[in-house]
Design a protein around this motif. Sequence first.
Motif, PDB file in Angstrom:
ATOM      1  N   THR A 208       0.863  -1.191   0.000  1.00 53.43           N
ATOM      2  CA  THR A 208       0.000   0.000   0.000  1.00 53.43           C
ATOM      3  C   THR A 208       0.892   1.231   0.000  1.00 53.43           C
ATOM      4  O   THR A 208       2.070   1.161  -0.329  1.00 53.43           O
ATOM      5  CB  THR A 208      -0.967  -0.027   1.206  1.00 53.43           C
ATOM      6  N   ASN A 209       0.324   2.393   0.357  1.00 50.81           N
ATOM      7  CA  ASN A 209       1.109   3.627   0.418  1.00 50.81           C
ATOM      8  C   ASN A 209       0.635   4.460   1.601  1.00 50.81           C
ATOM      9  O   ASN A 209      -0.209   4.030   2.387  1.00 50.81           O
ATOM     10  CB  ASN A 209       0.989   4.412  -0.894  1.00 50.81           C
ATOM     11  N   ASP A 210       1.178   5.673   1.727  1.00 49.31           N
ATOM     12  CA  ASP A 210       0.922   6.495   2.911  1.00 49.31           C
ATOM     13  C   ASP A 210      -0.326   7.368   2.816  1.00 49.31           C
ATOM     14  O   ASP A 210      -0.566   8.189   3.700  1.00 49.31           O
ATOM     15  CB  ASP A 210       2.123   7.412   3.176  1.00 49.31           C
ATOM     16  N   SER A 211      -1.125   7.209   1.774  1.00 52.76           N
ATOM     17  CA  SER A 211      -2.288   8.079   1.619  1.00 52.76           C
ATOM     18  C   SER A 211      -3.257   7.934   2.792  1.00 52.76           C
ATOM     19  O   SER A 211      -3.632   6.823   3.167  1.00 52.76           O
ATOM     20  CB  SER A 211      -3.027   7.744   0.316  1.00 52.76           C
ATOM     21  N   SER A 212      -3.674   9.074   3.352  1.00 57.01           N
ATOM     22  CA  SER A 212      -4.631   9.066   4.466  1.00 57.01           C
ATOM     23  C   SER A 212      -6.072   9.185   3.982  1.00 57.01           C
ATOM     24  O   SER A 212      -7.006   8.897   4.728  1.00 57.01           O
ATOM     25  CB  SER A 212      -4.338  10.242   5.405  1.00 57.01           C
ATOM     26  N   GLY A 213      -6.257   9.668   2.750  1.00 59.12           N
ATOM     27  CA  GLY A 213      -7.599   9.895   2.230  1.00 59.12           C
ATOM     28  C   GLY A 213      -8.157  11.267   2.553  1.00 59.12           C
ATOM     29  O   GLY A 213      -9.263  11.612   2.118  1.00 59.12           O
ATOM     30  N   LYS A 214      -7.420  12.084   3.300  1.00 61.29           N
ATOM     31  CA  LYS A 214      -7.960  13.366   3.770  1.00 61.29           C
ATOM     32  C   LYS A 214      -8.319  14.305   2.624  1.00 61.29           C
ATOM     33  O   LYS A 214      -9.324  15.012   2.682  1.00 61.29           O
ATOM     34  CB  LYS A 214      -6.967  14.037   4.719  1.00 61.29           C
ATOM     35  N   MET A 215      -7.502  14.345   1.574  1.00 62.32           N
ATOM     36  CA  MET A 215      -7.792  15.244   0.460  1.00 62.32           C
ATOM     37  C   MET A 215      -9.071  14.808  -0.262  1.00 62.32           C
ATOM     38  O   MET A 215      -9.932  15.626  -0.585  1.00 62.32           O
ATOM     39  CB  MET A 215      -6.610  15.267  -0.518  1.00 62.32           C
ATOM     40  N   GLY A 216      -9.205  13.517  -0.494  1.00 67.02           N
ATOM     41  CA  GLY A 216     -10.400  13.022  -1.160  1.00 67.02           C
ATOM     42  C   GLY A 216     -11.658  13.250  -0.345  1.00 67.02           C
ATOM     43  O   GLY A 216     -12.704  13.638  -0.882  1.00 67.02           O
ATOM     44  N   TYR A 217     -11.564  13.024   0.950  1.00 69.89           N
ATOM     45  CA  TYR A 217     -12.734  13.239   1.812  1.00 69.89           C
ATOM     46  C   TYR A 217     -13.101  14.717   1.867  1.00 69.89           C
ATOM     47  O   TYR A 217     -14.283  15.069   1.923  1.00 69.89           O
ATOM     48  CB  TYR A 217     -12.464  12.684   3.214  1.00 69.89           C
ATOM     49  N   ALA A 218     -12.096  15.589   1.846  1.00 74.66           N
ATOM     50  CA  ALA A 218     -12.375  17.025   1.802  1.00 74.66           C
ATOM     51  C   ALA A 218     -13.065  17.402   0.497  1.00 74.66           C
ATOM     52  O   ALA A 218     -13.983  18.241   0.484  1.00 74.66           O
ATOM     53  CB  ALA A 218     -11.072  17.813   1.965  1.00 74.66           C
ATOM     54  N   LEU A 219     -12.656  16.796  -0.610  1.00 72.03           N
ATOM     55  CA  LEU A 219     -13.309  17.050  -1.899  1.00 72.03           C
ATOM     56  C   LEU A 219     -14.769  16.593  -1.882  1.00 72.03           C
ATOM     57  O   LEU A 219     -15.660  17.293  -2.379  1.00 72.03           O
ATOM     58  CB  LEU A 219     -12.559  16.329  -3.019  1.00 72.03           C
ATOM     59  N   ALA A 220     -15.013  15.439  -1.295  1.00 75.16           N
ATOM     60  CA  ALA A 220     -16.381  14.934  -1.211  1.00 75.16           C
ATOM     61  C   ALA A 220     -17.247  15.864  -0.373  1.00 75.16           C
ATOM     62  O   ALA A 220     -18.393  16.175  -0.741  1.00 75.16           O
ATOM     63  CB  ALA A 220     -16.379  13.528  -0.608  1.00 75.16           C
ATOM     64  N   GLU A 221     -16.700  16.325   0.739  1.00 72.12           N
ATOM     65  CA  GLU A 221     -17.451  17.243   1.603  1.00 72.12           C
ATOM     66  C   GLU A 221     -17.740  18.555   0.877  1.00 72.12           C
ATOM     67  O   GLU A 221     -18.853  19.089   0.942  1.00 72.12           O
ATOM     68  CB  GLU A 221     -16.654  17.520   2.883  1.00 72.12           C
ATOM     69  N   ALA A 222     -16.745  19.090   0.164  1.00 70.18           N
ATOM     70  CA  ALA A 222     -16.923  20.352  -0.552  1.00 70.18           C
ATOM     71  C   ALA A 222     -17.953  20.215  -1.664  1.00 70.18           C
ATOM     72  O   ALA A 222     -18.810  21.083  -1.851  1.00 70.18           O
ATOM     73  CB  ALA A 222     -15.579  20.821  -1.120  1.00 70.18           C
ATOM     74  N   ALA A 223     -17.877  19.128  -2.435  1.00 74.81           N
ATOM     75  CA  ALA A 223     -18.822  18.926  -3.535  1.00 74.81           C
ATOM     76  C   ALA A 223     -20.246  18.793  -3.014  1.00 74.81           C
ATOM     77  O   ALA A 223     -21.190  19.348  -3.589  1.00 74.81           O
ATOM     78  CB  ALA A 223     -18.432  17.691  -4.343  1.00 74.81           C
TER      79      ALA A 223
END
Length: 435
Positions: A208-223
């Motif tokens: 796997t890798n170090d991605s936390s998902g925070k950027m994607g979750y922020a995008l979902a919340e903003a959209a």
Amino acid sequence: MLTGKTVVVGVCGGIAAYKAAALCSKLSQAGADVRVIMTRSAAQFITPLTFQSLTRKPVAIDTFDEKDAAVISHIDLADRADLVVVAPATANMIGKMAHGLADDMLSTTLLATTAPVMVAPAMNVHMYTHPAVIDNMNKLRERGVRFVEPGTGQLACGYVGQGRLAEPEEIFDRIAAFFKADAPLQGKRVIVTAGGTVERIDPVRYITNDSSGKMGYALAEAAQALGASVTLISGPTALPVPAGVERITVISAEDMLQEVMARYDTMDFVFKAAAVADYRPAQQRPQKMKKTGETLTIDLVKNPDILQTLGKIKKHQFLVGFAAETEKVDEYALDKLIRKNCDLLVANNVSLEGAGFGTDTNIVRVFDRDGLVEALPVMSKREVAEYIVRLAASRKQAAAIPASTENVEAAGVGQVPGAKEHQEEHQGDASCTQR
């Protein structure tokens, strides 16, 4: 801007109660009909007379102190509210809300209202990170309660950490944004991919890798906040699901591709923020591999490239890709955008402080086929997400109906503090000029 809106402000017992007075003052000045409910503990920190003077309305404390025989106070306030804001919200009140307890005026009103609820927590840092409090907040988020995250700094108890009530200006801005008719994605369907994928070697090991998902979750919340119907397709993560967003949890890159493709035809926007593993083991062992020597060789095969697949079959969809780089950010980002047929490409240098995996901030550079669109300064991921979503919305609208510069500005694109100044710093840099 709040004229005609009734905002019920719940004030809980904590030293931060004094900030609630400033918030009520701002709301009243903006034209809101502000009704304050205080807990008895809150009245130990600040007097009801303070709020009465600021709002020109009586302050409710006791459930049984019925001043108007024509109504039942907590039901009347619950029905009147266009929005209920709890600031500061203690761990105790958050627990009551999560479990449906109603033993005072505020908790009873909260249980009775059908209005949207916004919560601004304030407490000791260890209380804020306690598993019980985290679980209670997650329950409330799942029910659609909005949160204004506490700030980090010196707390009244002497600790330094996250837990201090957000400043009145920030809470006011969130309230104003809630009431503002601002939904450029109203009626649109959006996919956001987030987090890292997991590629199994055997039942106990994986890549796997170090991605936390925070950027994607922020995008979902903003959209979602801008009116979209959002499907969040996420790799494994402990992040709470943004209110109003549908989450589909996947494990591997192939799982993610399957879920995206099943919905792609009906989507208007795709924000491909997931950090998908480029390779997977050629063979997934059914049992745990045992140590057999000093070295181990695992054959890897290439995973399907989800972004490139979407770019090849794109029709009406607006496709936003992401690139995490450690060098030659502009060169690699533009190459990726063109190869994968993206409409926008958001790149960051994850080796920079404040821009790496797992952080709450980001430093991004946004590209289209002509080159650099914007170089954003260090900002919270939620702020970055809103900029990106607004930009995508305005670009898609402009492609459908030619829009003037004024219309684009009216949509909010480019209204990021410090972004213009940051871009101007680099106008002489050949790597930042448009191709």
